[in-house]
Design a protein around this motif. Structure first.
Motif, short mmCIF file in Angstrom:
data_model
loop_
_atom_site.label_atom_id
_atom_site.label_comp_id
_atom_site.label_asym_id
_atom_site.label_seq_id
_atom_site.Cartn_x
_atom_site.Cartn_y
_atom_site.Cartn_z
N VAL A 155 0.84 -1.20 0.00
CA VAL A 155 0.00 0.00 0.00
C VAL A 155 0.87 1.25 0.00
O VAL A 155 1.80 1.38 0.79
N VAL A 156 0.53 2.18 -0.89
CA VAL A 156 1.19 3.47 -0.97
C VAL A 156 0.20 4.55 -0.55
O VAL A 156 -0.98 4.49 -0.91
N VAL A 157 0.68 5.52 0.20
CA VAL A 157 -0.17 6.62 0.67
C VAL A 157 0.41 7.95 0.20
O VAL A 157 1.59 8.21 0.40
N TRP A 158 -0.41 8.75 -0.45
CA TRP A 158 -0.03 10.10 -0.86
C TRP A 158 -0.80 11.10 0.00
O TRP A 158 -2.01 10.95 0.23
N MET A 216 -5.78 18.15 5.84
CA MET A 216 -4.89 17.10 5.36
C MET A 216 -5.70 16.13 4.52
O MET A 216 -6.69 15.56 4.98
N ALA A 217 -5.28 15.94 3.28
CA ALA A 217 -5.94 15.02 2.36
C ALA A 217 -4.98 13.88 2.02
O ALA A 217 -3.83 14.13 1.65
N SER A 218 -5.46 12.65 2.12
CA SER A 218 -4.62 11.48 1.86
C SER A 218 -5.38 10.50 0.97
O SER A 218 -6.60 10.35 1.08
N GLU A 249 -1.58 16.12 -7.49
CA GLU A 249 -2.14 17.42 -7.83
C GLU A 249 -3.63 17.49 -7.49
O GLU A 249 -4.13 18.52 -7.02
N GLU A 250 -4.34 16.40 -7.68
CA GLU A 250 -5.76 16.36 -7.33
C GLU A 250 -5.94 16.44 -5.81
O GLU A 250 -6.87 17.11 -5.32
N LEU A 251 -5.06 15.79 -5.06
CA LEU A 251 -5.12 15.90 -3.59
C LEU A 251 -4.82 17.33 -3.16
O LEU A 251 -5.42 17.85 -2.21
N ARG A 252 -3.88 17.96 -3.84
CA ARG A 252 -3.55 19.35 -3.51
C ARG A 252 -4.76 20.25 -3.75
O ARG A 252 -5.05 21.14 -2.93
#
Length: 414
Positions: free
Chosen positions: A360-363, A376-378, A399-402
């Motif tokens: 699992v990768v988390v951005w 905070m968006a993850s 970029e979408e999370l930003r």
């Protein structure tokens, strides 16, 4: 007892909530997302003692807010903040009964349990700034098990009272069962049967029951199939008390009288304003890119929400956290920080999960505004935090999370 069984119940989670305080709070401390949440909550705990520290003994969880830890170093900077309510208490209030000692609470707990052997007794009285509780290691001949009760005074009808008996969302935490009911006197009751670890890598089971009365008396009872939540081997297939026995323990009238001996908060409105959970969820769902399908969603407490999205190749868990009063986090934002023209500080990072789930990768994007509002968006490369990766990377781009974290939609939430 008549209960409503929830097929898709609530955050954080017998086990994830267990990591929510004590050793961490973050439901999944393997991610830097949770490192960020830990930082924020650590600072808030320093101000309001909302989270109790210490790992000695067992943590009992009533998902929405009834989290009770035997050990602890919580407490406000002045030592007069109530860890059980998060509000300053009125010392020596005339309408508060005489304090009940930790020894008395232990004696009450032992008297309410079936015959057996007792050891490992721990307790704090109702005048403790860390909050009252009683815990014993109970052995009915089938193996030692930790059993305990924690007491809190909450604002009648307030958010903590409402959320304490909400069942967790299975997207966040797997469990065997969770049921809620309303008792004859209007009290709300929840029973949750779950596990210490979301991925079931151990056989440690934790069962908890939470009662919240219309008067704001909150009683949390919990039991394990080991002598402690952590550090002790599983001693029996299941915790010792049956569902009916655990209910009887949590609803015993002795505990309500003990809660009445907890000093009353001087000001229920003392904590800083918090975003409203349904509004957080609604706005998060509205910010999801049109190319993604929202397959499920939920909110946790008043400040956190999540959606599960599908890009046609697999599912991603997306979480948002909106908090006020975080201006003192400026020097603690993780990683390189970009300062925007309006003074907002933005940090981004991506990390693999180290615990619970494979691949699992988390951005994450963290935005701290000048007014102290922190968003905070993850996004995870899995549809549930405790499951293995479904995608190579999260379905949302950084970029979408930003865009989500910096959206002006968060600016008018109170």
């Amino acid at each position: 007892m008549s209960v409503d069984q929830h097929s898709d119940p609530f955050e954080e989670r017998l086990s994830a909530a267990l990591h929510d305080a004590g050793d961490t709070f973050e439901a999944d401390r393997g991610t830097l997302t949770d490192v960020g949440l830990t930082r924020g909550r650590r600072i808030r705990a320093r101000r309001r003692a909302a989270v109790l520290g210490g790992a000695a003994g067992i943590a009992f969880v009533g998902v929405g807010g009834a989290l009770l830890l035997p050990g602890g170093n919580g407490g406000g900077e002045d030592g007069r903040t109530s860890a059980v309510s998060g509000s300053e208490v009125t010392a020596g209030a005339q309408d508060t009964p005489a304090p009940i000692s930790g020894k008395e609470l232990i004696r009450t707990l032992k008297g309410l349990l079936p015959d057996g052997r007792f050891s490992g007794e721990e307790g704090r009285g109702t005048d403790s700034s860390l909050g009252p509780f009683a815990k014993v290691v109970y052995d009915d001949g089938e193996g030692p098990a930790a059993v305990g009760v924690g007491l809190q005074r909450v604002k009648p009808g307030g958010s903590q009272a409402r959320e304490a008996t909400l069942c967790p969302d299975k997207v966040l935490t797997p469990y065997d069962s969770c049921a809620t009911s309303v008792l004859a006197d209007g009290s709300k009751f929840m029973m949750l049967k779950g596990y210490l670890d979301p991925d079931r890598r151990t056989d440690t089971r934790g069962w908890s029951a939470v009662l919240v009365t219309p008067q704001g008396q909150m009683i949390s009872a919990g039991e394990w199939n080991s002598a402690a939540e952590k550090g002790e081997p599983v001693s029996r297939p299941a915790p010792p008390l049956s569902a009916s026995q655990l209910e009887e323990l949590a609803t015993a009238p002795q505990w309500r009288a003990a809660v009445d001996a907890i000093p009353k908060p001087a000001d229920w409105s003392a904590p800083p304003p918090r975003a409203a959970g349904p509004a957080v969820l609604e706005r998060l769902a509205g910010l999801v890119p049109d190319r993604l399908d929202v397959v499920s969603k939920g909110s946790q407490g008043k400040e956190d929400a999540h959606v599960v999205v599908d890009d046609g190749k697999g599912r991603s868990f997306v979480r948002i956290s909106v908090r006020h009063g975080m201006s003192d986090l400026v020097g603690e934002i993780y990683g390189p920080v970009e300062k925007l023209e309006d003074g907002t500080r933005v940090a981004t990072w991506e990390k693999p999960r180290k615990e619970d789930a494979a691949g699992v990768v988390v951005w994450t994007v963290e935005a701290l505004r000048t007014d102290g509002r922190r968003v905070m968006a993850s996004a995870f490369s899995t549809g549930a935090q405790h499951e293995d990766a479904a995608l190579g990377t999260p379905a949302l781009s950084m970029e979408e999370l930003r865009t989500i974290a910096l959206s002006p939609w968060w600016d008018d939430l109170e």
